[in-house]
Design a protein around this motif. Sequence first.
Motif, short mmCIF file in Angstrom:
data_model
loop_
_atom_site.label_atom_id
_atom_site.label_comp_id
_atom_site.label_asym_id
_atom_site.label_seq_id
_atom_site.Cartn_x
_atom_site.Cartn_y
_atom_site.Cartn_z
N GLU A 73 0.83 -1.21 0.00
CA GLU A 73 0.00 0.00 0.00
C GLU A 73 0.86 1.26 0.00
OE1 GLU A 73 -2.96 -0.22 3.07
OE2 GLU A 73 -3.71 -2.12 2.29
N LYS A 76 2.31 1.66 -3.45
CA LYS A 76 1.30 2.09 -4.43
C LYS A 76 0.99 3.59 -4.31
CE LYS A 76 -1.72 -1.98 -5.01
NZ LYS A 76 -3.06 -2.42 -4.59
N ALA A 77 1.07 4.10 -3.10
CA ALA A 77 0.71 5.50 -2.87
C ALA A 77 1.61 6.46 -3.65
CB ALA A 77 0.78 5.83 -1.38
N TYR A 105 -7.50 7.13 -3.48
CA TYR A 105 -6.22 7.38 -2.80
C TYR A 105 -6.44 8.05 -1.44
CZ TYR A 105 -3.46 5.91 -6.78
OH TYR A 105 -2.87 5.15 -7.77
N GLY A 106 -7.69 8.08 -0.99
CA GLY A 106 -7.99 8.60 0.34
C GLY A 106 -8.04 10.11 0.42
N MET B 1 -1.98 3.71 3.47
CA MET B 1 -3.09 4.57 3.86
C MET B 1 -3.59 4.14 5.24
SD MET B 1 -5.51 5.71 0.67
CE MET B 1 -6.57 4.33 0.67
N GLN B 4 -8.47 6.01 8.38
CA GLN B 4 -9.34 7.13 8.00
C GLN B 4 -9.36 7.31 6.47
OE1 GLN B 4 -8.15 10.79 9.86
NE2 GLN B 4 -9.99 11.85 9.20
N HIS B 5 -8.19 7.19 5.85
CA HIS B 5 -8.12 7.32 4.40
C HIS B 5 -8.79 6.13 3.69
CE1 HIS B 5 -4.96 10.25 5.52
NE2 HIS B 5 -5.54 10.92 4.55
N GLN B 6 -8.71 4.96 4.35
CA GLN B 6 -9.39 3.80 3.77
C GLN B 6 -10.89 4.04 3.78
OE1 GLN B 6 -7.88 1.40 2.31
NE2 GLN B 6 -5.86 1.16 3.22
N ILE B 8 -12.35 6.92 3.48
CA ILE B 8 -12.65 7.87 2.40
C ILE B 8 -12.75 7.09 1.08
CG2 ILE B 8 -11.76 9.83 1.05
CD1 ILE B 8 -10.47 10.83 3.69
N ALA B 9 -11.82 6.16 0.89
CA ALA B 9 -11.85 5.33 -0.33
C ALA B 9 -13.14 4.50 -0.36
CB ALA B 9 -10.62 4.43 -0.36
N VAL B 98 -4.63 -0.41 -8.67
CA VAL B 98 -3.36 0.31 -8.55
C VAL B 98 -3.36 1.28 -7.37
CG1 VAL B 98 -2.83 0.15 -11.01
CG2 VAL B 98 -3.99 2.19 -10.16
N ALA B 99 -4.53 1.60 -6.85
CA ALA B 99 -4.60 2.54 -5.71
C ALA B 99 -4.25 1.80 -4.40
CB ALA B 99 -6.01 3.13 -5.62
N PRO B 100 -3.79 2.55 -3.41
CA PRO B 100 -3.35 1.89 -2.16
C PRO B 100 -4.51 1.53 -1.23
CG PRO B 100 -2.90 4.24 -2.06
CD PRO B 100 -3.50 3.99 -3.40
N MET B 101 -5.62 1.13 -1.82
CA MET B 101 -6.78 0.73 -1.01
C MET B 101 -6.59 -0.69 -0.52
SD MET B 101 -10.31 1.68 -2.84
CE MET B 101 -9.78 1.38 -4.47
#
Lengths: 318, 257
Positions: A73, A76-77, A105-106, B1, B4-6, B8-9, B98-101
Amino acid sequence: MHALSIKDLWKTYPNGIEALKGIDLKVKAGDFFALLGPNGAGKTTAIGIVTSLVNKTSGDVKVFGHSIDSELEAAKAYIGVVPQELNLNQWDKVFNCVVNQAGFYGIRRREARQRTETVLRELQLWDRRGETARNLSGGMKRRLMIARALVHGPKLLILDEPTAGVDIEIRRSMWDYLRTINRNGTTIILTTHYLEEAENLCRHVAIIDDGVIVEDDRMSAVLRKLHQEVFVLNLRQAVDIAPKVNGFDVARINDHELEVEIHKDQDLNSLFSALSTAGVEVISMRNKTNRLEELFVRLIQRRENERDQEQVVEEFNL
Amino acid sequence: MDFQHQLIALDTIVTKECTRVLRIWIQTIVPPAITMTLYFIIFGNLIGRRIGEMGGFDYMQYMAPGSIMMSVITNSYGNVVSSFFAAKFQGHLQEMIVAPMANWVIVLGHVAGGVVRGMAVGLVVTIVALFFTPIEVQHPFIAVSMVILTAFVFSMGGMINAIFAKKFDDVAIIPSFVLGPLTYLGGVFYTISLLPDFWARLSTFNPILYMVNGLRYGMLGVSDISIVRAYVIILIFVVGLFWFCMYLLNRGVGIRE
């Protein structure tokens, strides 16, 4: 610090095809790097592994020091990717397409909207923000994919043939844009079949063939390896036959054009003075093909010949 | 991430999926309403009058929970299988890969879309049912939780189907050959007490029986099976299918080469 570090990377597909045979690659942070190779050489597989779209067989990949095995993760960011195939949701509006990517991406919606406006304006898509992706032209879709890849502010941008099918005017404006974001600190890895594009934009180049890296150096150093170049000379007066110039291979293309092959150890001054003596007046000149293209073709041909020879030897031994 | 950012995703996927359901409401909400209206007219009104009572209720009342559950099952499954497979087929699933989810975000986001569609259709079918028969909900919490859990189970089922599907035909096979028969044999239109012993016992291996009867208990207060047993079985499916979805995504089955 390396933006990308690949060590002994192997990929064997279930059908037995070895797409990558232990490649090593290092891309410095801030670089503009070309990854070139013929079709099926392994470029897209390598990119796929870095972006986690393809499972590797073995080897290590690190993005800004983060391993894709243990810190996927985090790795990837850092990455933004523009794949070779158009992969937009055809029914999404241009604006939503980019906002959603930011969300993945949050990035909060309000900030995502601001960032989307910025990248869409920079890529001249703001006026089309309300249209669905399927209504865009091919060039616009490519730019939308770039906008989508940039919205989260990646430190490493991977572009897999981003200008395929894009007209020359838009391609050049995309080059300017890519140069700007590279100057602002984004590392860019570019694969392209337009070698002129790679020569114009990139400072480093790696050439991959049959799953092996066959060249990896600064662009200027790679180009110096080109032992001969072919120039086309435009003449003021028409010529019926090619003039004989000592030490040079001169051929006539048409009434007003000659083709000359120049070796690395020859200089152009002696060519021009010899032509002048022969009464031939040159008004302009250009490379017959792009220098990188010339080198690329020769390199790949040499590799093919080597492989053919190896095969003959193997068959003979059998 | 971080977490909290997860979230949002997750919110992004949920919003995207719900917007999709609403954008194509003619395809997602209207057809089940029409189908169920026909069911109520034909099975409830015309044939039901000849059947008389079932389980102590007017037949139309008795079949209402089954019909609602059938719509929830079909639509929650159909929503995720079509959405996820389309994303895979068109390639835009790559946006998420590809996103860091985290993979749980991808699973829950799509499942939420299926649950929302299942609930929306369930509500519409309930309104349709009210035109034909009075419905008094005996245990609202049980009724709502049964619908949510069932939608959850079948949304994940749809996702697994989409992960394995390689072509559009693969998306249609499971609903036609597995889901449909299991639903119709899950006590939607009848009580299993009418079946011979062997078939009644065999029916207890059908998970849909527990979902239909769970909702029937929530709405009418009657059920062929124990409500506790229904919850246990459904929760086992929730946990099992979620684990399986995660396993598939973590291994990249069907989404990574």
